[in-house]
Design an enzyme around this catalytic site. Structure first.
Site, short mmCIF file in Angstrom:
data_model
loop_
_atom_site.label_atom_id
_atom_site.label_comp_id
_atom_site.label_asym_id
_atom_site.label_seq_id
_atom_site.Cartn_x
_atom_site.Cartn_y
_atom_site.Cartn_z
CG ASP A 1 -49.66 -9.31 5.52
OD1 ASP A 1 -50.88 -9.51 5.62
OD2 ASP A 1 -49.14 -8.19 5.57
CG HIS B 1 -67.27 -33.97 14.68
ND1 HIS B 1 -66.40 -34.78 13.98
CD2 HIS B 1 -67.26 -34.44 15.95
CE1 HIS B 1 -65.90 -35.70 14.79
NE2 HIS B 1 -66.41 -35.51 15.99
CG ASP C 1 -68.20 -31.51 22.78
OD1 ASP C 1 -67.20 -31.16 23.43
OD2 ASP C 1 -68.30 -32.63 22.26
CG ASP D 1 -63.79 -33.00 25.33
OD1 ASP D 1 -64.78 -32.32 25.02
OD2 ASP D 1 -63.46 -34.05 24.75
CG HIS E 1 -70.24 -40.95 19.83
ND1 HIS E 1 -69.97 -41.01 21.18
CD2 HIS E 1 -71.32 -40.14 19.71
CE1 HIS E 1 -70.83 -40.27 21.85
NE2 HIS E 1 -71.68 -39.73 20.97
CG HIS F 1 -61.80 -38.79 23.35
ND1 HIS F 1 -61.03 -37.80 23.93
CD2 HIS F 1 -63.02 -38.23 23.12
CE1 HIS F 1 -61.76 -36.70 24.06
NE2 HIS F 1 -62.97 -36.92 23.57
CG HIS G 1 -60.21 -36.77 19.84
ND1 HIS G 1 -60.91 -36.83 18.66
CD2 HIS G 1 -61.15 -36.49 20.79
CE1 HIS G 1 -62.19 -36.59 18.86
NE2 HIS G 1 -62.35 -36.37 20.15
CD GLU H 1 -67.02 -37.92 24.10
OE1 GLU H 1 -67.74 -37.22 23.38
OE2 GLU H 1 -65.78 -37.86 24.10
CE1 TYR I 1 -75.32 -36.74 19.90
CE2 TYR I 1 -74.88 -39.11 19.80
CZ TYR I 1 -74.56 -37.84 20.26
OH TYR I 1 -73.46 -37.68 21.08
NE ARG J 1 -70.91 -35.04 22.58
CZ ARG J 1 -71.35 -34.50 21.45
NH1 ARG J 1 -72.25 -35.13 20.71
NH2 ARG J 1 -70.90 -33.32 21.05
CD GLU K 1 -66.74 -34.88 26.11
OE1 GLU K 1 -65.66 -35.35 25.72
OE2 GLU K 1 -67.35 -33.96 25.52
#
Length: 447
Positions: free
Chosen positions: A43, A246, A263, A274, A353, A357, A364, A394, A398, A415, A417
């Site tokens: 619940d 991710h 990130d 972001d 990547h 975006h 996104h 970004e 890697y 990274r 960004e």
């Protein structure tokens, strides 16, 4: 979700713009539900978050609600929402109810949600078109089918149900891709709070901590400055974990000599920040770390330099790729000519990547990345940027272990960004309150 500021005019203006588009196509009825409440277990519900398209048009943050817009000789805006229920308010909090909601959010009419199935077939009668989120949810599709069937059955002079169907989300995506002044103001605020959270995390991170402890610093700053939610699950990745795109903050220990990739961004009044930054846990980049880090910063700056109204969407990515690919060659991660490495897509082993975006109500965000009309070659060209669009920049690199990879680069993931508002003359980077230059990061860590 907090109640919007006193100025509801941006939401009213968006409804009017949509109605104008519908009238230009011959008129009709638009229907749009908000998101349902979702049970977490037994619940206990997940924290409620409205549907982005619904909130974009309404400013209304309660569950169990629909917006109905009728474009015709006289436009009508209707909200269906939960009725007042003083007993449930004791348990769950304040409800506007139809009367107060109509006044507060400036709808022409508002009705209890329990009357939705009764009223919708009548509202669809004699309308030429239905605008709805098609094929997005089985329950919504079922309601649309039932309402159209009832409209046809109730007809005595022939089939008066709408004969044309339009995907409402496609129209709203085109509206949402260019932000109005009120949206940009909120996004600058979300960027500032997100930046403050990154600064807090960078100042407090030390070897020996766990990733989840760093995430706690981010969440503390988000909430203490009024953010209702994180914009997405925060990535806090130490060492080799940063090579997982991710990755979610876990319980890995941050070791001396590790890079930490964060990130993370907050959501404020429905709009996302972001930001990604990568920094040394002990405050000092090693030589190999610094070489690759400076490469991503150069790629970030190169992409930002070509981001402006009139440029194509892909130009920032192409600029970043040329910097990264040349750096990979210089550092012996790849061999061959720059053009050859790009044409063969060899760089994608270490940068897999794209460079950005859309950003907005969704991290996104909605909006096509290509023009709707194909060129002479039959391929749809990349979209032309316009002032008021918001996107991320970004680039990253890697490096996983491999027999052909210099060992001193193994398990380095980086990274950088930023969030960028497209302007006529360039772009406004709204996240540079967090330092990006390596020397500035080291100085911040020392302080």
């Amino acid at each position: 979700m907090s109640i919007p500021a006193d100025d509801i005019s941006p939401f009213v203006n968006r409804r009017q713009r949509l109605l104008d588009t519908m009238r230009a196509q011959g008129g009709g009825v638009a229907v749009l539900p908000t998101a349902p409440e979702v049970m977490r277990n037994r619940d206990a519900d997940f924290p409620y978050r409205h549907d982005s398209d619904f909130y974009y048009l309404s400013g209304f943050a309660e569950p169990e609600a629909w917006v109905v817009l009728i474009a015709g000789a006289e436009n009508r805006s209707i909200l269906f929402c939960r009725d007042k229920n003083l007993e449930r308010e004791i348990w769950d909090g304040y409800r506007f109810g139809p009367a107060a909601a109509a006044e507060r959010f400036q709808f022409d009419e508002a009705w209890p949600i329990e009357q939705l199935d009764e009223r919708l077939p009548k509202l669809l009668a004699n309308q030429p078109a239905l605008y709805a989120p098609l094929a997005s949810d089985l329950a919504v599709d079922g309601k649309l089918r039932d309402w159209l069937g009832a409209a046809r059955r109730n007809s005595r002079g022939g089939d008066t149900a709408p004969q044309r169907l339009y995907d409402l989300r496609a129209l709203l995506a085109e509206m949402r891709v260019i932000k109005d002044a009120s949206e940009l103001a909120i996004m600058r605020r979300a960027a500032k709070v997100s930046a403050d959270a990154h600064l807090r995390a960078m100042r407090t991170t030390r070897p020996g901590q766990r990733e989840y402890q760093v995430e706690a610093e981010l969440l503390h700053e988000f909430r203490s400055q009024g953010s209702q939610f994180p914009a997405y699950g925060s990535i806090v990745a130490t060492g080799a974990n940063a090579c997982v795109l991710h990755y979610r903050a876990g319980d890995a220990e941050i070791r001396d000599g590790d890079l930490v990739l964060i990130d993370a961004g907050c959501e404020i009044d429905g709009y996302a920040g972001d930001i990604t930054r990568t920094f040394p846990a002990n405050g000092r980049f090693t030589g190999p770390q610094r070489a690759l880090y400076d490469l991503t910063v150069a790629a970030n700056n190169a992409a930002a330099a070509v981001t402006r109204a009139g440029a194509r969407w892909n130009e920032g990515h192409d600029a970043a790729v040329r910097i990264l690919a040349q750096g990979m060659i210089d550092e012996k991660l790849l061999s061959g000519s720059l053009d050859g490495v790009i044409e063969s897509n060899a760089y994608a082993r270490f940068y897999m990547h794209r460079t950005g975006h859309w950003l907005g109500m969704d991290v996104h965000d909605v909006g096509d990345y290509r023009d709707p009309t194909p060129g002479a070659d039959g391929v749809r060209p990349w979209r032309t940027l316009e002032a008021g669009m918001v996107l991320t920049i970004e680039p990253g690199i890697y490096v996983r272990p491999g027999d052909d990879v210099p060992e001193h680069f193994w398990n380095i993931g980086i990274r950088t960004e930023d969030d960028a508002i497209v302007t006529d003359t360039g772009c406004e980077l709204i996240t540079r309150d967090v330092p990006i230059d390596a020397d500035a990061i080291e100085a911040l860590m020392r302080r």
